[in-house]
Design a protein around this motif. Structure first.
Motif, PDB file in Angstrom:
ATOM      1  N   TRP A 264     -41.265  -7.020 -30.868  1.00 16.30           N
ATOM      2  CA  TRP A 264     -41.248  -8.350 -31.489  1.00 16.30           C
ATOM      3  C   TRP A 264     -41.863  -9.422 -30.580  1.00 16.30           C
TER       4      TRP A 264
ATOM      5  N   HIS B 284     -24.622  -5.478 -40.410  1.00 14.18           N
ATOM      6  CA  HIS B 284     -25.977  -4.894 -40.492  1.00 14.18           C
ATOM      7  C   HIS B 284     -25.901  -3.478 -41.069  1.00 14.18           C
TER       8      HIS B 284
ATOM      9  N   ARG C 225     -22.844  -3.595 -35.313  1.00 10.65           N
ATOM     10  CA  ARG C 225     -23.055  -4.924 -35.920  1.00 10.65           C
ATOM     11  C   ARG C 225     -22.453  -4.861 -37.304  1.00 10.65           C
TER      12      ARG C 225
ATOM     13  N   HIS D  71     -40.938   1.254 -33.354  1.00  8.52           N
ATOM     14  CA  HIS D  71     -41.007  -0.123 -32.862  1.00  8.52           C
ATOM     15  C   HIS D  71     -41.475  -0.050 -31.409  1.00  8.52           C
TER      16      HIS D  71
ATOM     17  N   LEU E 224     -34.279   2.429 -28.753  1.00 13.84           N
ATOM     18  CA  LEU E 224     -33.855   1.028 -28.681  1.00 13.84           C
ATOM     19  C   LEU E 224     -32.573   0.791 -29.462  1.00 13.84           C
ATOM     20  N   ASP E 225     -32.228   1.726 -30.342  1.00 12.57           N
ATOM     21  CA  ASP E 225     -30.963   1.614 -31.074  1.00 12.57           C
ATOM     22  C   ASP E 225     -29.897   2.527 -30.455  1.00 12.57           C
TER      23      ASP E 225
ATOM     24  N   GLU F 129     -35.860   6.436 -35.723  1.00 16.54           N
ATOM     25  CA  GLU F 129     -36.575   5.397 -34.992  1.00 16.54           C
ATOM     26  C   GLU F 129     -36.771   5.840 -33.541  1.00 16.54           C
TER      27      GLU F 129
ATOM     28  N   TRP G 257     -32.509   0.782 -45.143  1.00 17.91           N
ATOM     29  CA  TRP G 257     -32.430   0.691 -43.682  1.00 17.91           C
ATOM     30  C   TRP G 257     -31.067   1.109 -43.160  1.00 17.91           C
ATOM     31  N   ARG G 258     -30.862   0.962 -41.875  1.00 20.32           N
ATOM     32  CA  ARG G 258     -29.766   1.611 -41.163  1.00 20.32           C
ATOM     33  C   ARG G 258     -28.394   0.947 -41.329  1.00 20.32           C
TER      34      ARG G 258
HETATM   35  C1  BMA Z   1     -34.498  -3.655 -37.217  1.00 21.82           C
HETATM   36  C2  BMA Z   1     -33.027  -3.870 -36.930  1.00 21.82           C
HETATM   37  C3  BMA Z   1     -32.853  -3.752 -35.439  1.00 21.82           C
HETATM   38  C4  BMA Z   1     -33.381  -2.396 -34.963  1.00 21.82           C
HETATM   39  C5  BMA Z   1     -34.803  -2.164 -35.429  1.00 21.82           C
HETATM   40  C6  BMA Z   1     -35.335  -0.789 -35.068  1.00 21.82           C
HETATM   41  O1  BMA Z   1     -34.800  -3.877 -38.533  1.00 21.82           O
HETATM   42  O2  BMA Z   1     -32.248  -2.900 -37.588  1.00 21.82           O
HETATM   43  O3  BMA Z   1     -31.493  -3.871 -35.125  1.00 21.82           O
HETATM   44  O4  BMA Z   1     -33.322  -2.309 -33.557  1.00 21.82           O
HETATM   45  O5  BMA Z   1     -34.876  -2.343 -36.814  1.00 21.82           O
HETATM   46  O6  BMA Z   1     -34.593   0.233 -35.660  1.00 21.82           O
END
Ligand code: BMA
Length: 371
Positions: A140, A339, A336, A129, A102-103, A90, A330-331
């Protein structure tokens, strides 16, 4: 031969011709006529591997996991003994000239990771993003429906967007292998655009402007000599016809890979999730065959994986009968606790994930090694 068996033979012959016609004419091609040799090779490997199975991908796999944030560990490797075949990265915040995403992953680390994956025979895909160039908010920020319009040529934020593209192109141009060649990557910007939670979403811009954004961006990258990119379009889920899927599709002349993103929301959602995947993949794989594109399930997962047999009783049955290149979960955020979308040692679905990995048609890093 009696009449019935004669008819049967005729049907068989036409059936065979019909099938062979479809499989021999399905030959995915790259949109960019100047694609580098390495990019052509990567694309061809994807095409060939699709015949063997479905590659497993994981977002940010190498740069952090559920309980760690150092280089090169991988929750997937710890659980299965092998790395994913596809690695998602990302790059949001790169366009602002920052050195961390951003991460909170440094772009130097991302570059190193991409180089490592490429040398190890894996596949790299980059999501973006991108921050909101009009408001200064993040991806967002959907407070304005003028963002896309404002960054297109003649818009009052066009220059600002060009600066963002410059930063992004510089990074993509810095992805070199040990021979100094540009590393081929799958770039998947402006995703989930049929939802309205990003500034490039459906209620925030016209289809025409969204498509123009893609064309402008790719033209800019092409002019920079970025001939190492395969472009992936992934809408949100929920479309039920190919016309609907194609409403905001940027076009066969620039897109190489098509797919969508879909997540399971809760345990009761299993049937809906599987149905949505199947409806989406029916459409995407059919379009891919018609237009010589590579189909994928671009993003998926079940946050926290609360279903211990999710991999073999939900995800695999939902995708196994489709010819797609890869599925990416996904990550696993390190900061978190809930998550995460791939198991780590001790997580409830870890042993089921090993069974999934051992399926003949799931492909991990060791399964995709070039000959
Ligand atoms: C989203 C989440 C967020 C992250 C974004 C970009 O779905 O995982 O926490 O910042 O993706 O990787």
């Amino acid at each position: 031969m009696n009449k019935i068996s004669y008819t049967f033979v005729i049907i068989m012959i036409f059936g065979y011709l019909g099938c062979s016609k479809q499989s021999s004419s399905y030959q995915p091609t790259i949109a960019n006529p100047n694609a580098t040799t390495e990019t052509k090779n990567l694309h061809e490997r994807m095409v060939q591997l699709m015949k063997r199975g479905i590659m497993y991908g994981h977002q940010d796999d190498l740069v952090y996991g559920h309980t760690w944030k150092t280089e090169g560990v991988s929750d997937v490797k710890q659980v299965t003994g092998d790395f994913p075949a596809v690695f998602g990265w990302e790059i949001g915040d790169l366009e602002l000239g920052k050195s961390y995403s951003l991460d909170s992953v440094s772009f130097d680390e991302i570059r190193k990771g991409i180089q490592w994956v490429d040398a190890a025979g894996g596949f790299n895909t980059i999501s973006w993003h991108c921050n909101n160039p009009l408001t200064g908010g993040n991806a967002w920020d959907v407070s304005s429906n003028q963002v896309v319009k404002s960054i297109l040529p003649n818009g009052n934020k066009h220059e600002a967007y060009l600066k963002m593209l410059e930063q992004t192109a510089d990074f993509l141009l810095s992805l070199k292998d040990k021979n100094g060649a540009l590393i081929p990557v799958i770039f998947r910007p402006f995703h989930e655009n049929t939802g309205s939670w990003f500034w490039w979403g459906k209620d925030l811009c016209s289809a025409e402007d969204y498509i123009a954004l893609w064309h402008f961006t790719i033209k800019f990258f092409n002019q920079k000599g970025l001939n190492n990119i395969l472009y992936a379009y992934s809408s949100a889920s929920g479309f039920t016809t190919s016309d609907e899927y194609l409403e905001r599709y940027p076009g066969d002349d620039i897109i190489d890979i098509i797919g969508f993103d879909e997540y399971q929301g809760n345990v009761d959602d299993k049937e809906n999730y599987m149905q949505s995947i199947s409806t989406g993949l029916d459409i995407v794989t059919t379009l891919a065959k018609q237009n010589n594109k590579i189909p994928i399930l671009a993003e998926t997962g079940f946050e926290s994986i609360p279903d211990s047999s999710w991999w073999t009783a939900t995800l695999w049955p939902a995708i196994k009968d489709y010819q797609i290149s890869y599925v990416l979960t996904w990550r696993n955020a390190h900061d978190r606790a809930t998550h995460f979308y791939a198991p780590f040692p001790g997580q409830g679905s870890a042993s089921d994930f090993v069974t999934f990995k051992n399926e003949k048609r799931t492909l991990f890093m060791k399964d995709v090694q070039p000959e």
